[in-house]
Design a protein around this motif. Structure first.
Motif, PDB file in Angstrom:
ATOM      1  N   ARG A 101     -14.947   9.224  63.645  1.00 38.96           N
ATOM      2  CA  ARG A 101     -14.533   9.110  62.390  1.00 38.96           C
ATOM      3  C   ARG A 101     -14.659  10.519  61.745  1.00 38.96           C
ATOM      4  O   ARG A 101     -15.458  11.258  62.052  1.00 38.96           O
ATOM      5  N   ALA A 140     -10.485  10.616  54.745  1.00 36.71           N
ATOM      6  CA  ALA A 140     -11.282  10.260  56.120  1.00 36.71           C
ATOM      7  C   ALA A 140     -10.073   9.405  56.977  1.00 36.71           C
ATOM      8  O   ALA A 140      -9.426   8.554  56.431  1.00 36.71           O
ATOM      9  N   GLN A 196     -10.525   6.993  60.850  1.00 33.43           N
ATOM     10  CA  GLN A 196     -11.233   6.708  61.879  1.00 33.43           C
ATOM     11  C   GLN A 196     -10.643   5.784  62.907  1.00 33.43           C
ATOM     12  O   GLN A 196      -9.639   5.267  62.761  1.00 33.43           O
ATOM     13  N   SER A 197     -11.190   5.697  64.180  1.00 35.40           N
ATOM     14  CA  SER A 197     -10.658   4.792  65.271  1.00 35.40           C
ATOM     15  C   SER A 197     -10.201   3.433  64.791  1.00 35.40           C
ATOM     16  O   SER A 197     -11.488   2.755  64.036  1.00 35.40           O
ATOM     17  N   GLN A 221      -8.184   2.692  62.461  1.00 34.27           N
ATOM     18  CA  GLN A 221      -7.671   2.420  61.174  1.00 34.27           C
ATOM     19  C   GLN A 221      -6.223   3.833  60.852  1.00 34.27           C
ATOM     20  O   GLN A 221      -6.651   4.736  61.513  1.00 34.27           O
ATOM     21  N   ASP A 226     -17.807  12.431  63.174  1.00 39.00           N
ATOM     22  CA  ASP A 226     -19.107  11.378  63.423  1.00 39.00           C
ATOM     23  C   ASP A 226     -20.334  12.233  63.053  1.00 39.00           C
ATOM     24  O   ASP A 226     -21.200  12.279  63.530  1.00 39.00           O
ATOM     25  N   ALA A 283      -7.467   6.518  66.105  1.00 36.35           N
ATOM     26  CA  ALA A 283      -7.565   7.095  64.576  1.00 36.35           C
ATOM     27  C   ALA A 283      -6.515   7.899  64.367  1.00 36.35           C
ATOM     28  O   ALA A 283      -5.855   8.616  64.937  1.00 36.35           O
TER      29      ALA A 283
END
Length: 230
Positions: free
Chosen positions: A2, A23, A25-26, A28, A61, A180
């Motif tokens: 993330r 933001a 993330q994996s 998404q 992260d 991501a």
């Protein structure tokens, strides 16, 4: 994985990039809006760990680790940074990426990879003439061959024209594979994607429902679309 950009800014009086929060993330796909010629590239560089902001915080992260970001996130087609010259052939680009990935880069290997990507017909084309979505798919898939790459930051795909809904659909396909993905694009593309996504959702729930105000910005109605204007 993330990545969080918290109120990042760059340049004197934040001219290069005003305070921006985003933001991704994996698993998404996220969209960050950025206008003007310079800001999309600046945001892309910061989001991929290749530039440090003058203000704000960037974490991967939960930690600030630009080295890890550079290893794990590929920057895709950023103007003036990693955008190839428009007259370079597709085959030439594939050969170079295969070499960077530590794989065979001879003509047979190039042809095989292009076939796998469904882009064999574009082998001799200059990259500047390739359809926008094909271009983004090609660059993204080639970048994912590199060891350790888990995320992509795709910069200004809308500058090549075409339907933004098409490359956004591809970004979501990548996310479905656990990647991501952050796409940096302009307001017009964000509005088009938001409208298309809203219509799709309405069609699924009620085929008789229509958008009473097609001129309204429906961006905030999309739970899977993270948007911050820069």
């Amino acid at each position: 994985m993330r990545i969080v950009l918290d109120s990042v800014a760059k340049g004197a009086r934040n001219a290069a990039l005003p305070p921006t929060t985003a933001a991704f993330q994996s698993g998404q796909a996220a969209l960050a809006r950025a206008e003007t010629e310079q800001r999309p590239t600046v945001l892309g560089l910061i989001a991929s760990g290749r530039m440090r902001p003058d203000a704000g915080v960037v974490t991967i992260d939960g930690e600030t680790d630009y080295s890890a970001m550079r290893k794990r996130i590929a920057l895709i087609d950023a103007p003036d940074v990693c955008e190839p010259a428009p007259d370079v052939t597709v085959a030439g680009i594939v050969a170079e990426e295969l070499m960077f990935a530590g794989r065979a880069s001879n003509p047979i290997a190039v042809g095989r990879r292009l076939t796998e990507l469904g882009a064999a017909e574009y082998s001799r084309w200059a990259i500047g003439t390739v359809p926008p979505t094909v271009r983004i798919r090609l660059f993204s898939e080639l970048a994912l061959m590199r060891k350790g790459v888990e995320g992509l930051v795709i910069v200004s795909p809308d500058r090549h024209g075409g339907d933004p809904v098409e490359w956004w659909r591809f970004a979501r396909e990548l996310a479905g594979r656990g990647i991501a993905v952050l796409v940096v694009a302009g307001d017009a593309s964000a509005a088009a994607i938001a409208a298309a996504s809203l219509v799709e959702r309405l069609d699924e729930t009620n085929p008789q429902t229509f958008d009473e105000d097609p001129g309204r910005d429906d961006t905030d109605d999309l739970p899977d679309l993270i948007v911050e204007k820069a």
